[in-house]
Design a protein around this motif. Structure first.
Motif, PDB file in Angstrom:
ATOM      1  N   ALA A  76       0.826  -1.200   0.000  1.00 31.59           N
ATOM      2  CA  ALA A  76       0.000   0.000   0.000  1.00 31.59           C
ATOM      3  C   ALA A  76       0.863   1.254   0.000  1.00 31.59           C
ATOM      4  N   LEU A  77       1.845   1.303   0.874  1.00 34.42           N
ATOM      5  CA  LEU A  77       2.701   2.487   0.961  1.00 34.42           C
ATOM      6  C   LEU A  77       3.472   2.711  -0.333  1.00 34.42           C
ATOM      7  N   ARG A  78       4.003   1.651  -0.901  1.00 37.01           N
ATOM      8  CA  ARG A  78       4.734   1.786  -2.166  1.00 37.01           C
ATOM      9  C   ARG A  78       3.822   2.296  -3.282  1.00 37.01           C
ATOM     10  N   ALA A  79       2.532   1.945  -3.214  1.00 35.09           N
ATOM     11  CA  ALA A  79       1.574   2.380  -4.229  1.00 35.09           C
ATOM     12  C   ALA A  79       1.023   3.780  -3.961  1.00 35.09           C
ATOM     13  N   GLY A  80       1.455   4.403  -2.857  1.00 34.23           N
ATOM     14  CA  GLY A  80       0.999   5.752  -2.536  1.00 34.23           C
ATOM     15  C   GLY A  80      -0.224   5.810  -1.656  1.00 34.23           C
ATOM     16  N   THR A  81      -0.615   4.669  -1.066  1.00 33.42           N
ATOM     17  CA  THR A  81      -1.779   4.624  -0.179  1.00 33.42           C
ATOM     18  C   THR A  81      -1.327   4.679   1.271  1.00 33.42           C
ATOM     19  N   PRO A  82      -1.790   5.654   2.042  1.00 32.40           N
ATOM     20  CA  PRO A  82      -1.371   5.753   3.448  1.00 32.40           C
ATOM     21  C   PRO A  82      -1.947   4.626   4.300  1.00 32.40           C
ATOM     22  N   VAL A  83      -1.324   4.419   5.454  1.00 31.57           N
ATOM     23  CA  VAL A  83      -1.730   3.363   6.376  1.00 31.57           C
ATOM     24  C   VAL A  83      -1.822   3.944   7.785  1.00 31.57           C
ATOM     25  N   MET A  84      -2.859   3.529   8.515  1.00 29.50           N
ATOM     26  CA  MET A  84      -3.094   3.980   9.885  1.00 29.50           C
ATOM     27  C   MET A  84      -3.353   2.747  10.739  1.00 29.50           C
ATOM     28  N   GLY A  85      -2.797   2.711  11.968  1.00 31.58           N
ATOM     29  CA  GLY A  85      -2.966   1.533  12.800  1.00 31.58           C
ATOM     30  C   GLY A  85      -3.176   1.857  14.264  1.00 31.58           C
ATOM     31  N   ILE A  86      -3.797   0.919  14.961  1.00 33.38           N
ATOM     32  CA  ILE A  86      -4.064   1.041  16.398  1.00 33.38           C
ATOM     33  C   ILE A  86      -3.640  -0.239  17.105  1.00 33.38           C
ATOM     34  N   CYS A  87      -2.900  -0.120  18.194  1.00 28.85           N
ATOM     35  CA  CYS A  87      -2.492  -1.197  19.100  1.00 28.85           C
ATOM     36  C   CYS A  87      -1.802  -2.328  18.341  1.00 28.85           C
ATOM     37  N   TYR A  88      -2.436  -3.484  18.163  1.00 24.15           N
ATOM     38  CA  TYR A  88      -1.826  -4.543  17.353  1.00 24.15           C
ATOM     39  C   TYR A  88      -1.446  -4.004  15.981  1.00 24.15           C
ATOM     40  N   GLY A  89      -2.292  -3.116  15.447  1.00 23.36           N
ATOM     41  CA  GLY A  89      -1.969  -2.504  14.162  1.00 23.36           C
ATOM     42  C   GLY A  89      -0.680  -1.712  14.206  1.00 23.36           C
ATOM     43  N   ALA A  90      -0.370  -1.092  15.346  1.00 20.76           N
ATOM     44  CA  ALA A  90       0.896  -0.369  15.497  1.00 20.76           C
ATOM     45  C   ALA A  90       2.066  -1.347  15.562  1.00 20.76           C
ATOM     46  N   GLN A  91       1.892  -2.438  16.290  1.00 20.48           N
ATOM     47  CA  GLN A  91       2.948  -3.446  16.381  1.00 20.48           C
ATOM     48  C   GLN A  91       3.196  -4.080  15.019  1.00 20.48           C
ATOM     49  N   LEU A  92       2.114  -4.362  14.292  1.00 23.27           N
ATOM     50  CA  LEU A  92       2.225  -4.938  12.957  1.00 23.27           C
ATOM     51  C   LEU A  92       2.944  -3.978  12.021  1.00 23.27           C
ATOM     52  N   MET A  93       2.553  -2.690  12.077  1.00 25.93           N
ATOM     53  CA  MET A  93       3.183  -1.703  11.215  1.00 25.93           C
ATOM     54  C   MET A  93       4.667  -1.581  11.534  1.00 25.93           C
ATOM     55  N   ALA A  94       5.003  -1.555  12.818  1.00 25.56           N
ATOM     56  CA  ALA A  94       6.415  -1.471  13.200  1.00 25.56           C
ATOM     57  C   ALA A  94       7.202  -2.626  12.602  1.00 25.56           C
TER      58      ALA A  94
END
Length: 226
Positions: A76-94
């Protein structure tokens, strides 16, 4: 504004965040994190939003699901789409962006203030906390919020689009937090469950207002709907 929401099949509650996103005209499309399509198969999207989970991104039994979601984030990021995450989503993003996560010595619970270097994207709160894991971000991510247990908010602009994630739960309603407490999401920590539920309801109105404002700030930062 089309937003794809990645969540567990058993818990898709985006709380105050979903409420605000719908109010500003978003269409929310659910994706089951245990059966994720590739980024190229989800169609037009303006934002990928990763909700929390009772899973742990570091546990080997979730390896395939974690890798599929990590690939979705990176694609998604490479395609220019932003990403937002919460809790597990933050750990996953990290983890997706070169960091890691692990089980904490003790859970972080209740309504807590966070230390911040950016009160717009990571206001001090207090915010609802309910997690057993902590993360360390990758080299390209910037920590803008912390607690004594670890990072509470990261942003990243190095992969083609912007990303933001919070370890705390800005989205959680008092009703959902009470359910989490009664279901023991935090594990056997010997905590005062009545006090946690009291805090959730005492902070209900202010949490909703802060969450709505945070959604607006995040969308502006991520350049979604602007």
């Amino acid at each position: 504004m089309r937003i794809h929401v990645v969540a567990d099949e058993a818990d898709k509650d985006g709380g105050h965040f979903h409420e605000r996103l719908l109010l500003v005209g978003a269409e929310l499309i659910e994706l089951d994190r245990d059966d994720l399509p590739a980024y190229g198969a989800i169609g037009d999207t303006d934002l990928i939003f990763l909700l929390g989970s009772d899973k742990a991104a570091h546990e080997p039994k979730w390896k395939d699901a974690v890798e599929a979601e990590s690939q979705l984030v990176r694609s998604a990021l490479r395609a220019g789409t932003p990403v937002m995450g919460i809790c597990y989503g933050a750990q996953l993003m990290a983890r997706a962006l070169g960091g890691t996560s692990w089980r904490a010595d003790a859970p972080e619970l209740g309504w807590q203030r966070v230390d911040t270097t950016d009160p717009i994207l990571c206001p001090e709160g207090p915010w609802g906390q309910m997690h057993k894991d902590v993360f360390a971000p990758g080299q390209t991510s910037k920590v803008i919020g912390t607690s004594w247990r670890g990072p509470q908010c990261i942003i990243d602009e190095a992969h083609g689009a912007r990303a933001i994630a919070w370890q705390f739960h800005p989205e959680v309603t008092a009703t959902t937090y009470e359910r989490w407490v009664l279901e023991g999401y935090y594990g056997d920590a010997g905590v005062d469950t009545k006090e946690l539920i009291r805090q959730a309801h005492a902070n209900a109105a202010s949490s909703r207002n802060r969450a709505h404002a945070l959604v607006d700030s995040a969308l502006t930062y991520l350049r979604v709907g602007t």
